[in-house]
Design a protein around this motif. Structure first.
Motif, PDB file in Angstrom:
ATOM      1  N   GLY A 258       0.799  -1.226   0.000  1.00 37.88           N
ATOM      2  CA  GLY A 258       0.000   0.000   0.000  1.00 37.88           C
ATOM      3  C   GLY A 258       0.823   1.263   0.000  1.00 37.88           C
ATOM      4  O   GLY A 258       0.275   2.365  -0.053  1.00 37.88           O
ATOM      5  N   MET A 259       2.139   1.147   0.063  1.00 43.03           N
ATOM      6  CA  MET A 259       3.007   2.326   0.100  1.00 43.03           C
ATOM      7  C   MET A 259       4.072   2.200  -0.998  1.00 43.03           C
ATOM      8  O   MET A 259       4.314   1.114  -1.516  1.00 43.03           O
ATOM      9  CB  MET A 259       3.668   2.466   1.468  1.00 43.03           C
ATOM     10  CG  MET A 259       2.698   2.486   2.614  1.00 43.03           C
ATOM     11  SD  MET A 259       3.476   2.806   4.202  1.00 43.03           S
ATOM     12  CE  MET A 259       3.744   4.572   4.087  1.00 43.03           C
ATOM     13  N   ARG A 260       4.684   3.332  -1.326  1.00 40.86           N
ATOM     14  CA  ARG A 260       5.763   3.300  -2.312  1.00 40.86           C
ATOM     15  C   ARG A 260       6.878   4.235  -1.880  1.00 40.86           C
ATOM     16  O   ARG A 260       6.650   5.220  -1.160  1.00 40.86           O
ATOM     17  CB  ARG A 260       5.253   3.694  -3.695  1.00 40.86           C
ATOM     18  CG  ARG A 260       4.655   5.083  -3.774  1.00 40.86           C
ATOM     19  CD  ARG A 260       3.887   5.272  -5.073  1.00 40.86           C
ATOM     20  NE  ARG A 260       3.349   6.639  -5.164  1.00 40.86           N
ATOM     21  CZ  ARG A 260       3.917   7.599  -5.873  1.00 40.86           C
ATOM     22  NH1 ARG A 260       5.023   7.349  -6.548  1.00 40.86           N
ATOM     23  NH2 ARG A 260       3.385   8.810  -5.916  1.00 40.86           N
ATOM     24  N   ALA A 261       8.079   3.888  -2.276  1.00 43.00           N
ATOM     25  CA  ALA A 261       9.253   4.693  -1.933  1.00 43.00           C
ATOM     26  C   ALA A 261       9.505   5.717  -3.031  1.00 43.00           C
ATOM     27  O   ALA A 261       9.549   5.366  -4.211  1.00 43.00           O
ATOM     28  CB  ALA A 261      10.473   3.789  -1.761  1.00 43.00           C
ATOM     29  N   VAL A 262       9.636   6.982  -2.640  1.00 41.96           N
ATOM     30  CA  VAL A 262       9.927   8.061  -3.586  1.00 41.96           C
ATOM     31  C   VAL A 262      11.123   8.853  -3.065  1.00 41.96           C
ATOM     32  O   VAL A 262      11.473   8.793  -1.883  1.00 41.96           O
ATOM     33  CB  VAL A 262       8.710   8.995  -3.763  1.00 41.96           C
ATOM     34  CG1 VAL A 262       7.524   8.226  -4.334  1.00 41.96           C
ATOM     35  CG2 VAL A 262       8.320   9.647  -2.450  1.00 41.96           C
TER      36      VAL A 262
END
Length: 279
Positions: A258-262
């Motif tokens: 549900g999350m992403r690394a930016v």
């Protein structure tokens, strides 16, 4: 919470606990294995977390019978699928679910033979020990009787209820990518994170995990089940190999976190999004 000399008032009956064991894990896990809370390690207190699912926030704790954990549990438990690959991020309780599933399978059928296969012998031994300790609990003894047989170690054990005298295999044994399991046969094989993220940078380490997987295949009994749970780190890892080999016959399940690394603009990364898994 399991306590000494408990009367188990309010527990379901053994029959009620046994019946849902074929469909899910939450009942047996909550009442028998005690996975009904998270423990705040810093403050040593029970806590719950906020779980985002289908656009809504839910307060929950431990292993639950809905949301992404329900999908994961179905992947473990569903008897109609012999071979399942489940891919998810770290911190999703996949190892916890796997331990509860294997303990549950042993209680349902003491004559099964199983393998826990992980990155190292130590990790596999730790996991087998955790499952063994579940079976040693007072509540299991109360409802299912004493489980301790011979041998009863961190690397392998045989439960007391095993009546298959012709089967020389123990109920559950451990194995790592550096160990050999040749000569043994299994009804259930659980492969959990055979490589970590550092090893995923090495083609040699990823090939070692694939060779281990190929070695285990012929040792699975007819009708036996394989469950592979792992965090995919790189193309060419075991999950990539399984998904791109149709003859393997694996059913694949993907559970995104549900999350992403930016980029954080400072040469590092930050996380965006709402977690599906609060822990």
């Amino acid at each position: 919470i399991i306590v000494k000399n408990a009367t188990y008032e309010g527990f379901p009956s053994k029959e009620e606990m046994m019946e849902p064991m074929a469909r899910g894990l939450s009942l047996i896990s909550r009442y028998v294995f005690g996975y009904n809370y998270w423990l705040d390690g810093k403050n040593r207190r029970m806590t719950t977390g906020q779980w985002i699912w289908e656009g809504e926030k839910h307060s929950t704790a431990g292993l639950v019978d809905w949301g992404p954990l329900r999908i994961m549990m179905d992947g473990f438990v569903n008897p109609s699928r012999l071979d399942v690959l489940m891919m998810m991020s770290r911190g999703t309780l996949k190892t916890t679910c796997g331990q509860a599933w294997l303990a549950q399978e042993i209680l349902r059928n003491p004559n099964i033979t199983g393998l826990v296969y992980m990155d190292t012998d130590k990790l596999a031994n730790d996991t087998v020990r955790s499952i063994r300790e579940m079976l040693e609990s007072e509540v299991v003894t109360y409802f299912w009787g004493l489980q301790k047989g011979e041998p009863w170690s961190d690397s392998s054990f045989r439960v007391r209820g095993n009546t298959d005298l012709g089967n020389k295999n123990n109920t559950l044994i451990s194995g790592g990518t550096n160990s050999k399991t040749v000569g043994k046969h299994f009804d259930i094989v659980w492969i959990d994170d055979p490589v970590d993220w550092k090893q995923a940078l090495s083609d040699q380490q990823m090939q070692k995990a694939i060779r281990g997987f190929e070695q285990i295949g012929p040792q699975i009994n007819n009708g036996g089940r394989t469950r592979v749970t792992m965090t995919p780190y790189a193309e060419g890892d075991l999950s990539f190999y399984i998904r791109n080999a149709p003859d393997n016959g694996f059913h694949s399940i993907v559970l995104p976190c549900g999350m992403r690394a930016v980029s954080n603009g400072k040469g590092g990364h930050k996380l965006e999004g709402d977690p599906y898994f609060p822990h």
